[in-house]
Design a protein around this motif. Structure first.
Motif, PDB file in Angstrom:
ATOM      1  N   GLY A  49       7.472  10.774  31.981  1.00 21.21           N
ATOM      2  CA  GLY A  49       8.528  10.238  31.255  1.00 21.21           C
ATOM      3  C   GLY A  49       9.539   9.775  32.387  1.00 21.21           C
ATOM      4  O   GLY A  49      10.585   9.140  31.895  1.00 21.21           O
ATOM      5  N   THR A  50       9.333   9.891  33.505  1.00 23.87           N
ATOM      6  CA  THR A  50      10.251   9.297  34.571  1.00 23.87           C
ATOM      7  C   THR A  50       9.130   8.483  35.480  1.00 23.87           C
ATOM      8  O   THR A  50       8.224   8.929  35.853  1.00 23.87           O
ATOM      9  N   VAL A  51       9.882   7.317  35.795  1.00 25.84           N
ATOM     10  CA  VAL A  51       9.202   6.360  36.919  1.00 25.84           C
ATOM     11  C   VAL A  51       9.844   6.020  37.979  1.00 25.84           C
ATOM     12  O   VAL A  51      11.323   6.034  38.056  1.00 25.84           O
ATOM     13  N   SER A  52       9.284   6.212  39.084  1.00 25.53           N
ATOM     14  CA  SER A  52       9.687   5.838  40.374  1.00 25.53           C
ATOM     15  C   SER A  52       9.262   4.919  41.125  1.00 25.53           C
ATOM     16  O   SER A  52       7.946   4.784  41.235  1.00 25.53           O
ATOM     17  N   VAL A  53      10.005   3.689  41.356  1.00 30.36           N
ATOM     18  CA  VAL A  53       9.423   2.430  41.888  1.00 30.36           C
ATOM     19  C   VAL A  53       9.825   2.237  43.527  1.00 30.36           C
ATOM     20  O   VAL A  53      10.941   2.347  43.549  1.00 30.36           O
ATOM     21  N   GLY A  90      14.702   0.279  31.261  1.00 30.39           N
ATOM     22  CA  GLY A  90      15.502   1.304  31.483  1.00 30.39           C
ATOM     23  C   GLY A  90      16.878   1.310  31.730  1.00 30.39           C
ATOM     24  O   GLY A  90      17.211   0.021  31.970  1.00 30.39           O
ATOM     25  N   SER A  91      17.860   2.159  31.130  1.00 24.97           N
ATOM     26  CA  SER A  91      19.138   1.873  31.260  1.00 24.97           C
ATOM     27  C   SER A  91      19.814   2.988  32.201  1.00 24.97           C
ATOM     28  O   SER A  91      21.129   3.031  32.378  1.00 24.97           O
ATOM     29  N   ASN A  92      19.069   3.759  32.749  1.00 24.77           N
ATOM     30  CA  ASN A  92      19.571   4.770  33.670  1.00 24.77           C
ATOM     31  C   ASN A  92      19.086   4.894  34.966  1.00 24.77           C
ATOM     32  O   ASN A  92      19.083   5.816  35.845  1.00 24.77           O
ATOM     33  N   ALA A  93      18.733   3.697  35.692  1.00 23.90           N
ATOM     34  CA  ALA A  93      17.729   3.661  36.652  1.00 23.90           C
ATOM     35  C   ALA A  93      19.033   3.977  37.908  1.00 23.90           C
ATOM     36  O   ALA A  93      20.272   3.702  37.869  1.00 23.90           O
ATOM     37  N   ARG A  94      18.493   4.688  39.153  1.00 24.56           N
ATOM     38  CA  ARG A  94      19.592   5.052  40.156  1.00 24.56           C
ATOM     39  C   ARG A  94      18.504   4.870  41.403  1.00 24.56           C
ATOM     40  O   ARG A  94      17.394   4.986  41.380  1.00 24.56           O
ATOM     41  N   LEU A  95      19.199   4.755  42.594  1.00 23.08           N
ATOM     42  CA  LEU A  95      18.859   4.571  43.804  1.00 23.08           C
ATOM     43  C   LEU A  95      18.585   5.799  44.490  1.00 23.08           C
ATOM     44  O   LEU A  95      19.490   6.612  44.384  1.00 23.08           O
ATOM     45  N   GLU A  96      17.554   6.385  44.945  1.00 21.17           N
ATOM     46  CA  GLU A  96      17.259   7.637  45.515  1.00 21.17           C
ATOM     47  C   GLU A  96      16.584   7.229  47.002  1.00 21.17           C
ATOM     48  O   GLU A  96      15.746   6.269  47.082  1.00 21.17           O
ATOM     49  N   LEU A 142      12.855   2.230  53.001  1.00 23.65           N
ATOM     50  CA  LEU A 142      12.413   2.325  51.673  1.00 23.65           C
ATOM     51  C   LEU A 142      13.247   3.187  51.078  1.00 23.65           C
ATOM     52  O   LEU A 142      13.745   4.098  51.321  1.00 23.65           O
ATOM     53  N   ALA A 143      13.225   2.938  49.551  1.00 24.10           N
ATOM     54  CA  ALA A 143      14.036   3.742  48.662  1.00 24.10           C
ATOM     55  C   ALA A 143      13.139   3.827  47.523  1.00 24.10           C
ATOM     56  O   ALA A 143      12.400   2.934  47.355  1.00 24.10           O
ATOM     57  N   VAL A 144      13.417   4.494  46.398  1.00 22.93           N
ATOM     58  CA  VAL A 144      13.049   4.463  45.371  1.00 22.93           C
ATOM     59  C   VAL A 144      13.968   4.329  44.115  1.00 22.93           C
ATOM     60  O   VAL A 144      14.990   4.785  44.109  1.00 22.93           O
ATOM     61  N   LEU A 145      13.632   3.156  42.955  1.00 25.68           N
ATOM     62  CA  LEU A 145      14.497   3.397  41.956  1.00 25.68           C
ATOM     63  C   LEU A 145      13.894   4.101  40.879  1.00 25.68           C
ATOM     64  O   LEU A 145      12.710   3.902  40.475  1.00 25.68           O
ATOM     65  N   VAL A 146      14.551   5.240  40.338  1.00 28.53           N
ATOM     66  CA  VAL A 146      14.048   6.204  39.311  1.00 28.53           C
ATOM     67  C   VAL A 146      14.700   5.814  38.245  1.00 28.53           C
ATOM     68  O   VAL A 146      15.987   5.608  37.968  1.00 28.53           O
ATOM     69  N   PHE A 147      13.984   5.811  37.035  1.00 30.11           N
ATOM     70  CA  PHE A 147      14.382   5.722  35.788  1.00 30.11           C
ATOM     71  C   PHE A 147      13.613   6.198  34.786  1.00 30.11           C
ATOM     72  O   PHE A 147      12.177   6.454  35.015  1.00 30.11           O
ATOM     73  N   THR A 148      14.214   6.522  33.522  1.00 33.18           N
ATOM     74  CA  THR A 148      13.584   6.931  32.264  1.00 33.18           C
ATOM     75  C   THR A 148      13.152   5.475  31.586  1.00 33.18           C
ATOM     76  O   THR A 148      14.404   5.132  31.032  1.00 33.18           O
ATOM     77  N   PRO A 149      12.025   5.396  31.229  1.00 28.94           N
ATOM     78  CA  PRO A 149      11.779   4.154  30.240  1.00 28.94           C
ATOM     79  C   PRO A 149      12.495   4.231  28.939  1.00 28.94           C
ATOM     80  O   PRO A 149      12.222   5.423  28.229  1.00 28.94           O
ATOM     81  N   ASP A 150      13.416   3.436  28.421  1.00 33.06           N
ATOM     82  CA  ASP A 150      13.752   3.247  27.241  1.00 33.06           C
ATOM     83  C   ASP A 150      12.765   2.455  26.133  1.00 33.06           C
ATOM     84  O   ASP A 150      12.788   2.911  24.930  1.00 33.06           O
ATOM     85  N   ALA A 151      12.077   1.674  26.766  1.00 30.18           N
ATOM     86  CA  ALA A 151      10.894   0.806  25.963  1.00 30.18           C
ATOM     87  C   ALA A 151       9.800   0.434  26.852  1.00 30.18           C
ATOM     88  O   ALA A 151       9.996   0.045  28.140  1.00 30.18           O
ATOM     89  N   ILE A 152       8.682   0.430  26.282  1.00 32.01           N
ATOM     90  CA  ILE A 152       7.509  -0.052  27.090  1.00 32.01           C
ATOM     91  C   ILE A 152       6.940  -1.520  26.162  1.00 32.01           C
ATOM     92  O   ILE A 152       6.701  -1.199  24.822  1.00 32.01           O
ATOM     93  N   PHE A 153       6.652  -2.574  26.807  1.00 26.89           N
ATOM     94  CA  PHE A 153       6.155  -3.659  26.177  1.00 26.89           C
ATOM     95  C   PHE A 153       4.957  -4.128  26.827  1.00 26.89           C
ATOM     96  O   PHE A 153       4.870  -3.998  28.124  1.00 26.89           O
TER      97      PHE A 153
END
Length: 174
Positions: A49-53, A90-96, A142-153
């Protein structure tokens, strides 16, 4: 942990996005002007449910700024040979911070990606040269953008492109 109402990736989708795929990030700023950058690796949480890019902030500065401003992020993952593609929004992405494993994840992703595309590249581009071109020399960049997907297409070219991806139950495999 995924948020209520979030889109959860299937086992197959999670496997795909963590594999040797092209990763393109998309965002938009306050004037709705689009910005893009390359991702250099991906991890999915155990509950899918959570993706880190993984990103290189110096090369993705505008996308990082947009995410900081509004939290919105779209990521397209494409298999280089088949062109099978998924887009996560996603609409709640954050940088970590990437932490100690960031450089290792980048190396693993770049190595797999290089093996996939080396036959498509000019003869002078060896897997080692591709990896060197994709992975930042400075591990602190290097950092990660972490988010919860709202939709998958499904974004695979063809008649289903742009349609919501099938429900995870249709793709789950042990």
């Amino acid at each position: 942990m995924s948020a209520p109402g979030a889109a959860v990736l299937s086992v197959d989708q999670a496997r795909m996005v963590q594999g040797p795929v092209s990763i393109m990030l998309g965002s938009c700023g306050p004037l709705r002007r689009p910005h893009v950058a390359r991702g250099i690796g991906c991890c999915v949480s155990a509950d899918r449910g959570t993706v880190s890019v993984l990103v290189q902030p110096s090369a993705a500065a505008q996308v990082v700024d947009d995410v900081r401003a509004n939290g919105r992020l779209a990521v397209v993952f494409t298999e280089p040979i088949s062109h099978r593609s998924l887009q996560l929004k996603g609409s709640n992405a954050r940088l970590e911070p990437a932490g100690g494993g960031g450089r290792e994840l980048a190396q693993i992703w770049a190595g797999g990606y290089a093996r996939e595309v080396v036959d498509l590249a000019p003869p002078t581009w060896t897997p080692q040269r591709l990896i060197a071109a994709l992975v930042p020399a400075n591990p602190d960049d290097l950092a990660v953008l972490v988010f919860t997907p709202d939709a998958i297409f499904d974004q695979t070219p063809g008649p289903r492109a742009g349609e919501p991806a099938a429900h995870p139950a249709a793709h789950s495999a042990a």
